[in-house]
Scaffold this active site. Structure first.
Site, PDB file in Angstrom:
ATOM      1  N   SER A  29       0.790  -1.231  -0.040  1.00 17.83           N
ATOM      2  CA  SER A  29      -0.227   0.136   0.009  1.00 17.83           C
ATOM      3  C   SER A  29       0.986   1.082  -0.076  1.00 17.83           C
ATOM      4  CB  SER A  29      -1.041  -0.012   1.426  1.00 17.83           C
ATOM      5  OG  SER A  29      -1.371   1.075   1.390  1.00 17.83           O
TER       6      SER A  29
ATOM      7  N   LYS B 281      -1.271  -0.830  -4.259  1.00 18.17           N
ATOM      8  CA  LYS B 281      -2.466  -0.059  -3.995  1.00 18.17           C
ATOM      9  C   LYS B 281      -2.013   1.460  -3.885  1.00 18.17           C
ATOM     10  CE  LYS B 281      -4.869   0.323   0.311  1.00 18.17           C
ATOM     11  NZ  LYS B 281      -5.502  -0.749   1.480  1.00 18.17           N
TER      12      LYS B 281
ATOM     13  N   LYS C 239      -2.923   5.081  -2.606  1.00 19.10           N
ATOM     14  CA  LYS C 239      -3.822   5.915  -1.778  1.00 19.10           C
ATOM     15  C   LYS C 239      -4.169   7.067  -2.908  1.00 19.10           C
ATOM     16  CE  LYS C 239      -3.999   3.764   2.245  1.00 19.10           C
ATOM     17  NZ  LYS C 239      -5.220   3.367   2.835  1.00 19.10           N
TER      18      LYS C 239
ATOM     19  N   ASP D 178      -7.226   3.210  -2.949  1.00 15.32           N
ATOM     20  CA  ASP D 178      -8.067   3.292  -1.661  1.00 15.32           C
ATOM     21  C   ASP D 178      -8.122   4.649  -1.303  1.00 15.32           C
ATOM     22  OD1 ASP D 178      -9.132   3.136   0.938  1.00 15.32           O
ATOM     23  OD2 ASP D 178      -7.238   2.005   1.475  1.00 15.32           O
TER      24      ASP D 178
ATOM     25  N   GLU E 241     -11.367   1.090  -3.626  1.00 18.67           N
ATOM     26  CA  GLU E 241     -11.538   0.623  -2.177  1.00 18.67           C
ATOM     27  C   GLU E 241     -11.980   1.866  -1.453  1.00 18.67           C
ATOM     28  OE1 GLU E 241      -7.928  -0.902  -0.157  1.00 18.67           O
ATOM     29  OE2 GLU E 241      -8.820  -0.629   1.842  1.00 18.67           O
TER      30      GLU E 241
ATOM     31  N   ASP F  73     -13.887  -1.320   3.125  1.00 15.49           N
ATOM     32  CA  ASP F  73     -12.914  -1.395   4.226  1.00 15.49           C
ATOM     33  C   ASP F  73     -13.520  -0.859   5.221  1.00 15.49           C
ATOM     34  OD1 ASP F  73     -10.999  -1.190   5.876  1.00 15.49           O
ATOM     35  OD2 ASP F  73      -9.402  -0.001   4.632  1.00 15.49           O
TER      36      ASP F  73
ATOM     37  N   LYS G 198     -10.181  -7.067   7.543  1.00 13.11           N
ATOM     38  CA  LYS G 198      -9.111  -6.692   8.633  1.00 13.11           C
ATOM     39  C   LYS G 198      -9.772  -7.358   9.841  1.00 13.11           C
ATOM     40  CE  LYS G 198      -7.408  -2.468   6.599  1.00 13.11           C
ATOM     41  NZ  LYS G 198      -7.490  -0.709   6.690  1.00 13.11           N
TER      42      LYS G 198
ATOM     43  N   GLY H 217      -4.460  -4.276   6.020  1.00 15.42           N
ATOM     44  CA  GLY H 217      -3.478  -4.300   6.978  1.00 15.42           C
ATOM     45  C   GLY H 217      -3.550  -2.758   7.905  1.00 15.42           C
TER      46      GLY H 217
HETATM   47  O1  OSB Z   1      -7.246   1.916   4.484  1.00  9.24           O
HETATM   48  O2  OSB Z   1      -6.197   0.175   4.135  1.00  9.24           O
HETATM   49  C1  OSB Z   1      -6.069   1.139   4.777  1.00  9.24           C
HETATM   50  C2  OSB Z   1      -3.143   1.630   6.847  1.00  9.24           C
HETATM   51  C3  OSB Z   1      -3.492   2.221   7.925  1.00  9.24           C
HETATM   52  C4  OSB Z   1      -5.022   2.517   8.039  1.00  9.24           C
HETATM   53  C5  OSB Z   1      -5.761   2.304   6.997  1.00  9.24           C
HETATM   54  C6  OSB Z   1      -5.188   1.639   5.969  1.00  9.24           C
HETATM   55  C7  OSB Z   1      -3.894   1.235   5.831  1.00  9.24           C
HETATM   56  C8  OSB Z   1      -3.232   0.884   4.673  1.00  9.24           C
HETATM   57  C9  OSB Z   1      -1.755   0.187   4.987  1.00  9.24           C
HETATM   58  O3  OSB Z   1      -3.603   1.055   3.531  1.00  9.24           O
HETATM   59  C10 OSB Z   1      -1.931  -1.246   4.913  1.00  9.24           C
HETATM   60  C11 OSB Z   1      -0.441  -1.903   5.360  1.00  9.24           C
HETATM   61  O4  OSB Z   1       0.384  -2.120   4.760  1.00  9.24           O
HETATM   62  O5  OSB Z   1      -0.621  -2.421   6.562  1.00  9.24           O
HETATM   63 MG    MG Z   2      -8.404   0.958   3.107  1.00 12.30          MG
END
Ligand code: OSB
Ligand code: MG
Length: 372
Positions: free
Chosen positions: A138, A164, A166, A191, A216, A241, A265, A293
């Site tokens: 991510s 992924k 952001k 995401d 996402e 999510d 998650k 994650g």
């Molecule tokens: O939205 O998936 C998410 C990290 C912290 C809070 C929300 C998210 C995330 C990530 C990172 O996208 C996922 C990871 O590598 O742990």
């Molecule tokens: Mg997410």
């Protein structure tokens, strides 16, 4: 085997991320979480509550989780012995919400009971024996599009199987198109962490032509209906999510076609028990899931890997190697990427990781023990 809990120790820890993680809801330079240690009849169980320093991802923070754990959830552990981790949910039916806090404590019970029965978490979850799972990475919002391309190239060179990105309003179609053009063969997903509304449908129509694996959480977490309206306008699957905090949410989202993929998650849904239930239902519906994650330490990362071994986890997870996040993790062994873009599911008993006391002490801000 029935285990009575002799003590619980809570620690608030703060770990410096290798690089700041920028999302539509804010910036994380350090990652806060709570580390939970259970002692029982000579055995130890560890859990991690992933609530951070501010309520950006969800309403929970490390401080609200501390309060809810210390004043409400932990006292229920002393009411009687445990034979299974699933009993924990039944101990707190009167309490609402706070899934991140619940999940952290439930995880410590899983680890403890794993040690008591000498089984790995993967075995306890009934994983079909998948020894390794495909993973992605991510990527936070970067200062410039050139920085983004450089960062993605670094991860692609390391061997991650999908990326992924952001996104947030103003940093979306252009960034994603640039990555798609530079790496046309790379499986990509985005995401938004709920940063958009239906007024932004044009953004998603443009994104619909980029062949993304999924989009996402584009809209507000409490807005299943608008997700369903948006989904009906797009070919790209939506993935939820933040909206999915329980099996009920998952079922209702699927019933109204608010998403066609679910990010599971264990932290967000209140623990592994609920996570497995959502997984099982999605398998019945034929809906692919993947393991999300929360920038976990080795404790939560091990749990995510065990969960991702279940058969419905058909897409690469946000379970990157330990060194993608931290220079020094608090648990050993750390997790590394195999040459085929997978990470091994831990096979040791319980979580299969040992917390390193010196490393843990070095990042602990606050510590308190609770006894019956
Ligand atoms: O939205 O998936 C998410 C990290 C912290 C809070 C929300 C998210 C995330 C990530 C990172 O996208 C996922 C990871 O590598 O742990
Ligand atoms: Mg997410």
């Amino acid at each position: 085997m029935n285990l009575r809990i002799d003590s619980v120790t809570l620690r608030h820890v703060r770990m410096r991320l290798k690089s700041p993680f920028v999302t539509s809801f804010g910036v994380e330079i350090d990652r806060d979480c709570l580390v939970i240690e259970l002692k029982s009849q000579g055995l130890t169980g560890w859990g991690e509550c992933v609530a951070g320093s501010y309520p950006g991802y969800s309403y929970e923070t490390a401080d609200t989780s501390w309060h809810v754990l210390a004043d409400f959830f932990i006292p229920t552990l002393f009411k009687g012995p445990f034979a299974t981790p699933r009993e924990f949910g039944g101990r707190i039916p009167e309490y609402k919400g706070h899934p991140l806090a619940r999940a952290g404590l439930e995880l410590a019970i899983w680890d403890l009971l794993g040690h008591a029965s000498k089984r790995s978490l993967a075995k306890m979850l009934g994983a079909s024996g998948r020894p390794r799972v495909p993973v992605g990475v991510s990527v936070g919002i970067q200062p410039t599009t050139d920085n983004l391309l450089e960062t993605v190239r670094g991860y692609v060179d390391q061997g991650y199987l999908r990326v992924k990105l952001k996104i947030k309003p103003g940093r979306d179609v252009e960034d994603v198109s640039a990555v798609h053009t530079a790496f046309p063969w790379l499986p990509l997903q985005v995401d938004a962490n709920s940063a958009y509304s239906l007024n932004d449908v044009e953004v998603f129509r443009e994104m619909d032509d980029l062949g993304l694996l999924l989009i996402e959480q584009p809209l507000a977490e409490d807005d299943l209906l608008d997700h369903s309206l948006l989904q009906s306008d797009l070919r790209t699957p939506l993935c939820l999510d933040e909206s999915i905090l329980s099996l009920r949410h998952a079922r209702q989202a699927l019933e109204i076609d608010a998403c066609r993929v679910i990010n599971i998650k264990q932290a967000r849904v209140g623990g592994l028990t609920e996570a497995v239930a959502i997984h099982d239902m999605c398998l019945d519906y034929g809906i692919p899931v993947w393991c999300g994650g929360m920038l976990e330490t080795g404790i939560g990362r091990s749990a995510n890997l065990a969960l991702a071994g279940l058969p419905g986890f058909q897409l690469p997870g946000d379970i990157s190697a330990s060194d993608r996040y931290y220079a020094q993790d608090i648990a050993e062994p750390t997790f590394s990427l195999n040459a085929d873009g997978t990470i091994d599911v831990p096979t040791g008993i319980g979580l299969g990781v040992e917390v390193v006391p010196r490393a843990l002490d070095a990042v602990t801000l606050r510590k308190e023990s609770f006894k019956p």
